[in-house]
Every structure is written in structure tokens, then in C-alpha cells.
Design a protein around this motif. Structure first.
Motif, PDB file in Angstrom:
ATOM      1  N   GLY A  28       2.084  -6.693   1.443  1.00  0.00           N
ATOM      2  CA  GLY A  28       2.783  -6.007   0.377  1.00  0.00           C
ATOM      3  C   GLY A  28       1.978  -4.837  -0.167  1.00  0.00           C
ATOM      4  O   GLY A  28       1.024  -4.350   0.458  1.00  0.00           O
ATOM      5  N   SER A  29       2.346  -4.398  -1.351  1.00  0.00           N
ATOM      6  CA  SER A  29       1.675  -3.245  -1.946  1.00  0.00           C
ATOM      7  C   SER A  29       0.370  -3.611  -2.646  1.00  0.00           C
ATOM      8  O   SER A  29      -0.453  -2.739  -2.932  1.00  0.00           O
ATOM      9  CB  SER A  29       2.615  -2.568  -2.955  1.00  0.00           C
ATOM     10  OG  SER A  29       2.899  -3.456  -4.036  1.00  0.00           O
ATOM     11  N   GLY A  30       0.180  -4.893  -2.950  1.00  0.00           N
ATOM     12  CA  GLY A  30      -1.006  -5.322  -3.690  1.00  0.00           C
ATOM     13  C   GLY A  30      -0.794  -5.343  -5.181  1.00  0.00           C
ATOM     14  O   GLY A  30      -1.547  -6.008  -5.907  1.00  0.00           O
TER      15      GLY A  30
ATOM     16  N   ARG B  15      -3.579  -6.757  -1.116  1.00  0.00           N
ATOM     17  CA  ARG B  15      -2.775  -6.124  -0.056  1.00  0.00           C
ATOM     18  C   ARG B  15      -3.253  -6.563   1.333  1.00  0.00           C
ATOM     19  O   ARG B  15      -2.441  -6.818   2.222  1.00  0.00           O
ATOM     20  CB  ARG B  15      -2.860  -4.609  -0.188  1.00  0.00           C
ATOM     21  CG  ARG B  15      -1.990  -3.856   0.806  1.00  0.00           C
ATOM     22  CD  ARG B  15      -2.264  -2.362   0.768  1.00  0.00           C
ATOM     23  NE  ARG B  15      -2.090  -1.843  -0.567  1.00  0.00           N
ATOM     24  CZ  ARG B  15      -3.020  -1.169  -1.225  1.00  0.00           C
ATOM     25  NH1 ARG B  15      -4.209  -0.964  -0.667  1.00  0.00           N
ATOM     26  NH2 ARG B  15      -2.790  -0.703  -2.444  1.00  0.00           N
ATOM     27  N   THR B  16      -4.559  -6.688   1.484  1.00  0.00           N
ATOM     28  CA  THR B  16      -5.111  -7.074   2.783  1.00  0.00           C
ATOM     29  C   THR B  16      -4.844  -8.542   3.104  1.00  0.00           C
ATOM     30  O   THR B  16      -4.492  -8.891   4.240  1.00  0.00           O
ATOM     31  CB  THR B  16      -6.629  -6.810   2.805  1.00  0.00           C
ATOM     32  OG1 THR B  16      -6.872  -5.424   2.545  1.00  0.00           O
ATOM     33  CG2 THR B  16      -7.221  -7.185   4.155  1.00  0.00           C
TER      34      THR B  16
END
Length: 308
Positions: free
Chosen positions: A157-159, A152-153
Motif C-alpha cells: 500500500g501507500s504506507g 509500505r515495504t
């Protein structure tokens, strides 16, 4: 007196009785295992085929459909039970994890068998055995708390998605592929190495052109075996892939696999209902693929058997 002696000679010894008992127990165990396997196949097949024979779902529509919502019917009055998103998701995460794990497994196996057997056996073998013994839920929890936030980082997006599922599966199948690759390299006769070195080959030429080529069938078996495990993994993948029954369009978008949909949905349906039969059909697809993986492993092993 002669009659008693004859009876003693014809009487079976204790060792013969024990051998007969051992054969009987072994045959009974083999028969029980065989019946259990066939019973599982028949049970899953009978439940999975109910979708097509009892609920009259078109088989091709089931395999190629892109929408998964068994409680909703489409314009033709058919339930939306398209399994294509889950099938694609399962194959994508399986193939990608095998592609990533193979170089690491081969490199680790070469180090353990050809470059530094003592250090490899002392350090890498315990690590490999430890990775094999870790429960899948632990892998999933680590993926949920470490991999998903990192994805995600870095990528946004949501990961959750195929990339996270691939990374978790890569770590899970790596020890399996590594240990089987080590066994494959160890089966290469020592005189292969000695002959290559005697002809003037360097150590790396000997490893690349002789050892690896001779062990190729065993390495392929290890890769397919790892893929079979990855294809059937459920809990760890379910925790990081997002569980969205959509056709994968990106490695970083939520997706789903056959196992993730099964584990999330099977407890929320009633036995014999349309929703339950559709899930059993997914289980049937999963079972067929597992049988195909096992068949491929046997074929590779049979063709690559070392001559005695």
C-alpha cells in the motif's frame, strides 16, 4: 501618646499588606484563567452550533454521515458533512496507541521504581524527559521518513494509514504515561511492600498483587491522560495518516482524524461559510471529548485517592 500607640497597633504591617496583595494577584489570575476557559468554550460552541442552527444540518446526520465534502449537497439538498470517518479514525488511533503504550509504560515504571531505582533514574528518566520535549512536528517528520516507508515495504500500500498514525502516537504518549505511572507507583506507601514481603510474598508477587493493585487508579489516570493527548494530537498524525475522509476499513488504508481534517481545512475556508462552520463543528466535538477525558481523569483520581 496613647493615641499614637493605638494607631500603630491598628496599622497593618508590611507583611499583612504583602499577603493581601498576593491574595489579590492570585485571585485575579484564577479569575482570568476561568474567564479564558469559558470564553474559549463559548466561542467554539457558538461557531460549531452554527452548522445546525444557521445551516440547518441535522445533528444525527452530522455524527453518523460517512461522506465529508461540505462544498457538495446530497439529493436532499443538505451538504455532505458526515463526521463519522474522522470520529472513528480519532478513536481508533487513540485506543490502539494507548493499548500498545500501556504495557511498555508499566514495565518501564516498575523497573524505575521497584527493580532498579538508581539505574532507572540515571538512564530511563533522562530518556523519558527527552522524549517529552521533542516537538510533535519532529515525530511527524520521523514517521513520514521512517515509519511510512517501513509500513509500505512490509505491508504494501501507500504506507499512510491508521497503523502509521498509531505507531507515531504510541511513541509520543509513551513518556507521558510512563512518568505518570512512575508517580503513581511512588505514592504507594512503603509499608505495603514491607507487609507483603513479611507475609512471605516474593518480589514479583509483591509488585503484581500489592503495588500495582494499589496504584491502579493512578495508572488508569495516566492511561486516560495519554489518550487525551493522543486524541488531540494534530500535526504528527496529519503527516502520516493519509488525510482521507473515509470510514476506516483497514489499518493500512489512508484515513483521517478530527484534528487532521481541521488542520488541513481551516485555512482554506472563509469565516461564516458552510465549510468553515462544519470545521468548527468538528472542533466542538473535539472539545467535548477533551472535556470528557478530563472529567474521567478527575473521577478516577478522586476515587483512587490514598487515605492519609
Amino acid at each position: 501618646m496613647d493615641k499614637k500607640l493605638q494607631e500603630q497597633l491598628l496599622k497593618k504591617s508590611k507583611a499583612a499588606k504583602l499577603e493581601r496583595l498576593g491574595r489579590g494577584v492570585s485571585f485575579s489570575a484564577l479569575l482570568l484563567i476561568t474567564l479564558t476557559v469559558f470564553a474559549i468554550i463559548l466561542f467554539v460552541a457558538s461557531k460549531g452550533l452554527s452548522t445546525f442552527f444557521s445551516n440547518h444540518v441535522n445533528f444525527w446526520d452530522f455524527l453518523s454521515g460517512k461522506s465529508w465534502n461540505p462544498s457538495v449537497t446530497n439529493s436532499h439538498g443538505q451538504p455532505e458533512v458526515g463526521a463519522l470517518p474522522m470520529i472513528l479514525g480519532s478513536f481508533i488511533v487513540t485506543i490502539l496507541s494507548a493499548i500498545i503504550a500501556t504495557p511498555f509504560a508499566i514495565g518501564t515504571a516498575i523497573f524505575m521504581t521497584e527493580i532498579s531505582p538508581r539505574r532507572g533514574a540515571a538512564i530511563l528518566q533522562p530518556v523519558t524527559e527527552l522524549l517529552v520535549g521533542i516537538p510533535s512536528v519532529v515525530y511527524g517528520f520521523i514517521g513520514l521518513t521512517v515509519v511510512v516507508p517501513a509500513v509500505r515495504t512490509v505491508f504494501g500500500g501507500s504506507g499512510f494509514g491508521i497503523f502509521s498514525g498509531t505507531f507515531v502516537l504510541f511513541v509520543m504518549i509513551l513518556p507521558t504515561v510512563t512518568s505518570m505511572t512512575v508517580d503513581a507507583l511512588k505514592t504507594v506507601p512503603r509499608y505495603y511492600r514491607e507487609a507483603a514481603l513479611a507475609l512471605g510474598a516474593t518480589r514479583w508477587q509483591m509488585i503484581y498483587k500489592v503495588v500495582l493493585r494499589a496504584a491502579t487508579p493512578g495508572i488508569l489516570t495516566a492511561i486516560v491522560f495519554g489518550m487525551a493527548r493522543a486524541f488531540g494530537e494534530a500535526l504528527a498524525v496529519q503527516m502520516v495518516i493519509g488525510n482521507a475522509a473515509l470510514v476506516p476499513t483497514s489499518l493500512f488504508a489512508p484515513a483521517s482524524t478530527l484534528t487532521s481534517v481541521l488542520t488541513t481545512g481551516i485555512g482554506n475556508t472563509v469565516m461564516g461559510s458552510m465549510q468553515n462552520n462544519a470545521l468548527w463543528s468538528l472542533a466542538l466535538v473535539l472539545l467535548v471529548m477533551s472535556l470528557i477525558f478530563n472529567l474521567v481523569i478527575r473521577l478516577i483520581g478522586r476515587k483512587g485517592a490514598m487515605p492519609k
